[in-house]
Design an enzyme around this catalytic site. Structure first.
Site, PDB file in Angstrom:
ATOM      1  N   SER A 131      -3.328  -7.358 -15.464  1.00  0.00           N
ATOM      2  CA  SER A 131      -3.356  -5.699 -15.200  1.00  0.00           C
ATOM      3  C   SER A 131      -2.743  -4.550 -16.378  1.00  0.00           C
ATOM      4  O   SER A 131      -2.046  -5.480 -17.416  1.00  0.00           O
ATOM      5  CB  SER A 131      -1.834  -5.647 -14.058  1.00  0.00           C
ATOM      6  OG  SER A 131      -1.602  -4.034 -13.997  1.00  0.00           O
ATOM      7  N   LYS A 185      -1.555 -10.302  -7.236  1.00  0.00           N
ATOM      8  CA  LYS A 185      -2.776  -9.296  -7.324  1.00  0.00           C
ATOM      9  C   LYS A 185      -2.135  -7.971  -7.370  1.00  0.00           C
ATOM     10  O   LYS A 185      -2.240  -6.512  -6.983  1.00  0.00           O
ATOM     11  CB  LYS A 185      -3.753  -9.335  -9.034  1.00  0.00           C
ATOM     12  CG  LYS A 185      -4.423  -8.458  -9.534  1.00  0.00           C
ATOM     13  CD  LYS A 185      -3.591  -7.157 -10.319  1.00  0.00           C
ATOM     14  CE  LYS A 185      -4.505  -5.834 -11.221  1.00  0.00           C
ATOM     15  NZ  LYS A 185      -4.784  -5.573 -10.543  1.00  0.00           N
ATOM     16  N   HIS A 188      -0.256  -5.898  -6.167  1.00  0.00           N
ATOM     17  CA  HIS A 188       0.277  -4.979  -7.011  1.00  0.00           C
ATOM     18  C   HIS A 188      -0.595  -3.827  -6.642  1.00  0.00           C
ATOM     19  O   HIS A 188       0.406  -2.608  -7.198  1.00  0.00           O
ATOM     20  CB  HIS A 188      -0.188  -5.709  -8.552  1.00  0.00           C
ATOM     21  CG  HIS A 188      -0.049  -4.784  -9.849  1.00  0.00           C
ATOM     22  ND1 HIS A 188      -0.660  -3.894  -9.672  1.00  0.00           N
ATOM     23  CD2 HIS A 188       0.529  -4.668 -10.705  1.00  0.00           C
ATOM     24  CE1 HIS A 188      -1.062  -3.630 -11.206  1.00  0.00           C
ATOM     25  NE2 HIS A 188       0.068  -3.929 -11.739  1.00  0.00           N
ATOM     26  N   ASN A 189      -1.615  -3.932  -6.549  1.00  0.00           N
ATOM     27  CA  ASN A 189      -2.724  -2.595  -6.286  1.00  0.00           C
ATOM     28  C   ASN A 189      -2.108  -2.113  -5.312  1.00  0.00           C
ATOM     29  O   ASN A 189      -2.005  -0.904  -5.322  1.00  0.00           O
ATOM     30  CB  ASN A 189      -4.383  -3.321  -6.597  1.00  0.00           C
ATOM     31  CG  ASN A 189      -4.354  -2.884  -7.816  1.00  0.00           C
ATOM     32  OD1 ASN A 189      -3.457  -4.119  -8.932  1.00  0.00           O
ATOM     33  ND2 ASN A 189      -6.182  -3.105  -7.968  1.00  0.00           N
ATOM     34  N   GLU A 192       1.070   0.196  -6.326  1.00  0.00           N
ATOM     35  CA  GLU A 192       0.599   1.269  -7.100  1.00  0.00           C
ATOM     36  C   GLU A 192      -0.443   2.580  -7.119  1.00  0.00           C
ATOM     37  O   GLU A 192      -0.116   3.501  -6.520  1.00  0.00           O
ATOM     38  CB  GLU A 192      -0.861   0.046  -8.501  1.00  0.00           C
ATOM     39  CG  GLU A 192      -1.597   1.140  -9.239  1.00  0.00           C
ATOM     40  CD  GLU A 192      -2.589   0.556  -9.357  1.00  0.00           C
ATOM     41  OE1 GLU A 192      -2.582  -0.539 -10.555  1.00  0.00           O
ATOM     42  OE2 GLU A 192      -4.332   0.720  -9.457  1.00  0.00           O
ATOM     43  N   ARG A 290      -6.556   8.899   0.275  1.00  0.00           N
ATOM     44  CA  ARG A 290      -7.396   8.224  -0.713  1.00  0.00           C
ATOM     45  C   ARG A 290      -8.709   8.608   0.646  1.00  0.00           C
ATOM     46  O   ARG A 290      -9.977   9.620  -0.116  1.00  0.00           O
ATOM     47  CB  ARG A 290      -6.981   7.439  -1.111  1.00  0.00           C
ATOM     48  CG  ARG A 290      -6.527   7.241  -2.085  1.00  0.00           C
ATOM     49  CD  ARG A 290      -6.876   5.975  -3.954  1.00  0.00           C
ATOM     50  NE  ARG A 290      -5.792   5.789  -4.623  1.00  0.00           N
ATOM     51  CZ  ARG A 290      -6.006   4.711  -5.598  1.00  0.00           C
ATOM     52  NH1 ARG A 290      -7.645   4.723  -5.728  1.00  0.00           N
ATOM     53  NH2 ARG A 290      -5.511   4.545  -6.626  1.00  0.00           N
TER      54      ARG A 290
HETATM   55  C1  6PG Z   1      -4.517  -2.960 -13.357  1.00  0.00           C
HETATM   56  C2  6PG Z   1      -5.308  -2.025 -12.084  1.00  0.00           C
HETATM   57  C3  6PG Z   1      -6.993  -1.685 -12.226  1.00  0.00           C
HETATM   58  C4  6PG Z   1      -7.983  -1.198 -11.213  1.00  0.00           C
HETATM   59  C5  6PG Z   1      -7.497  -0.848  -9.832  1.00  0.00           C
HETATM   60  C6  6PG Z   1      -7.236  -0.329  -8.981  1.00  0.00           C
HETATM   61  O1  6PG Z   1      -3.860  -3.299 -12.454  1.00  0.00           O
HETATM   62  O2  6PG Z   1      -4.444  -2.857 -14.254  1.00  0.00           O
HETATM   63  O3  6PG Z   1      -5.342  -1.786 -10.958  1.00  0.00           O
HETATM   64  O4  6PG Z   1      -7.052  -3.311 -11.983  1.00  0.00           O
HETATM   65  O5  6PG Z   1      -7.313   0.875 -11.474  1.00  0.00           O
HETATM   66  O6  6PG Z   1      -9.414  -1.825 -10.108  1.00  0.00           O
HETATM   67  O7  6PG Z   1      -8.433   0.680  -8.932  1.00  0.00           O
HETATM   68  P1  6PG Z   1      -8.700   1.512  -7.484  1.00  0.00           P
HETATM   69  O8  6PG Z   1      -8.126   2.616  -7.503  1.00  0.00           O
HETATM   70  O9  6PG Z   1     -10.572   2.272  -8.544  1.00  0.00           O
HETATM   71  O10 6PG Z   1      -9.401   1.198  -6.686  1.00  0.00           O
END
Ligand code: 6PG
Length: 469
Positions: A131, A185, A188-189, A192, A290
């Site tokens: 990441s 990960k 994590h996303n 995010e 989204r």
């Molecule tokens: C990271 C990000 C990276 C990317 C993802 C999410 O940790 O560097 O999470 O992996 O931004 O692909 O992308 P989307 O918003 O397109 O799902």
């Protein structure tokens, strides 16, 4: 053929692959990369720092033959079929004990399948989350490797050298067995997605109810980033508002279409949370928003039908800014709580043995969800490694108690102004339900028994009961 033996090989020299390889070379390792596109190999060599050993080649065999054993080959190719194709091409070139690393955002079930497939061939396979985007890859990402312990031992010196550092500590650690690296990960996303949604809701309120200009928004987020809300996502948010548009006289933010893209990792997190099952409402909501954003035409039609009028705020602005600050801070903390609780449960259910104290520690730097809050979580997990939910930690509870009233106030402000705040409301609802010793699910049980004789349990006696309602 060159006589140099290389320490690390990369398949896929797109921006991420190139940047990570250059970062590896900058730390004294001889790095070689393969891409079918010869121009990408050239670009890699041209970008290499003076005095480093970097080479780009256009056949896999050329790269593999120049690697030291056990060979360490990382892939940074699109998730899905391309990963399987590269494995297929690599296999005849590798020997027992060599290591393949998948550094993309692969689904953890694909990673599990690949581990099992390669185990038979005695080739190690590590699923590894990376990441930090392009600049993270170049100057220090947060790295989440999982899988084979013995492969990790070989990779550790390289990955520790290239990762981001916080107080001198590397933002990389072994994340656990099987597909733990890609699993961590993925979560994590998910977090995010949720934090980005929360920030966008606060932006929406400030813009539509309080009529803040982009310059004012810049100042607020900049100030927030200098305090307890300090994080990468708040920092880039502050940076976005002043950016001028090259194609119009607007600020760029006002020219961007309100339809969000997604590559799927947020959705995977929600799907997997439901399978476990573990509640993850703020990530679910972020994914839903989204999705809803994509229905632009339909939203425009609905707006024409209902003509919602956002209530313009009048009153003490500083007070509301503080309430939004605390609401955002606490709902962000609750997002982390949901994600970490999911990892805690998945660690057992999916037999991954995920060290949560290392997860929060390596998320402190390099990654997209890095924030000062992670320091507080690291302290909590150091005290109790198997904490099922960070909301149970005494120090964190003290923070939550202080901010709680303002989160509630912020949610009321949104509802009163007709500005949607699904993520912030869901964080509050999660908190209120999680801290309710008694939920209203007794009624759901009664209803289920009423229409379907599904039975219920009682508070005062053991066993299953049914009533002829
Ligand atoms: C990271 C990000 C990276 C990317 C993802 C999410 O940790 O560097 O999470 O992996 O931004 O692909 O992308 P989307 O918003 O397109 O799902």
């Amino acid at each position: 053929m060159s006589s140099t033996l290389y320490d690390f090989g990369m398949v896929g020299l797109g921006t991420m692959g190139r940047n990570l390889l250059l970062n590896i070379a900058d730390h004294g390792f001889a790095a070689i990369g393969f891409d079918l596109d010869v121009s990408k190999g050239k670009l890699l060599e041209e970008a290499a720092s003076k005095g480093t050993t970097v080479k780009g080649v256009s056949t896999l065999a050329d790269m593999v033959s120049q690697l030291k054993t056990p060979r360490k080959v990382m892939m940074l190719v699109p998730a899905g079929n391309p990963v399987d194709m590269v494995i297929k091409d690599l296999l005849p070139l590798l020997e027992e004990g060599d290591i393949i690393i998948d550094g993309g955002n692969s689904h953890f079930t694909d990673t599990l399948r690949r581990i099992q497939f390669l185990e038979d061939k005695k080739v190690h396979f590590m699923g590894m989350g990376v990441s930090g985007g392009e600049s993270g890859a170049r100057f220090g990402p947060s790295i989440m490797p999982g899988g084979d312990q013995s492969a990790w031992t070989h990779l550790k010196p390289i990955l520790e050298a290239v990762s981001a550092k916080v107080n001198g500590e590397p933002c990389v650690a072994y994340m656990g067995r099987n597909a733990a690296g890609h699993y961590v990960k993925m979560v994590h996303n998910g977090i995010e997605y949720a934090i980005m949604q929360l920030i966008s809701e606060v932006y929406d309120y400030f813009k539509r109810s309080m009529n803040f200009s982009n310059d004012e928004l810049h100042e607020i987020f900049k100030k927030w980033n200098a305090g307890e809300l300090q994080s990468f996502l708040i920092e880039i948010t502050a940076d976005i508002f002043p950016r001028k548009d090259d194609l119009s006289s607007n600020r760029l933010i006002d020219s961007i279409l309100d339809k969000a893209g997604s590559k799927g990792t947020g959705k995977w997190t929600s799907q997997e949370a439901m399978d476990l099952p573990v509640p993850l409402p703020t990530v679910d909501l972020a994914v839903a928003m989204r999705d809803l954003s994509v229905y632009k035409d339909e939203r425009m039609s609905a707006e024409a039908v209902y003509k919602p009028k956002v209530r313009v705020f009048t009153g003490d602005r500083e007070k509301v800014i503080q309430q939004m600050h605390d609401g955002l801070y606490l709902s962000t903390l609750i997002c982390y709580a949901q994600g970490l609780a999911m990892l805690s449960k998945a660690s057992v259910e999916r037999k991954m043995e995920i060290p949560l104290k290392d997860v929060v520690s390596i998320w402190r730097g390099g990654c997209i969800i890095r924030s000062t809050l992670l320091e507080t979580f690291t302290t909590a997990f150091k005290k109790q490694a198997d904490l099922p939910n960070i909301l149970l930690d005494k120090k964190i509870a003290a923070i939550v108690k202080k901010k709680q009233a303002n989160l509630r106030k912020a949610v009321q402000l949104f509802a009163g102004a007709k500005v949607p705040a699904g993520a912030m409301s869901s964080a509050l609802a999660y908190f209120d339900a999680y801290t309710s010793g008694r939920m209203p699910t007794n009624l759901i049980q009664a209803q289920r028994d009423y229409f379907g004789a599904h039975t219920y349990q009682r508070l005062d006696q053991t066993g299953s009961f049914h009533t002829e309602w």
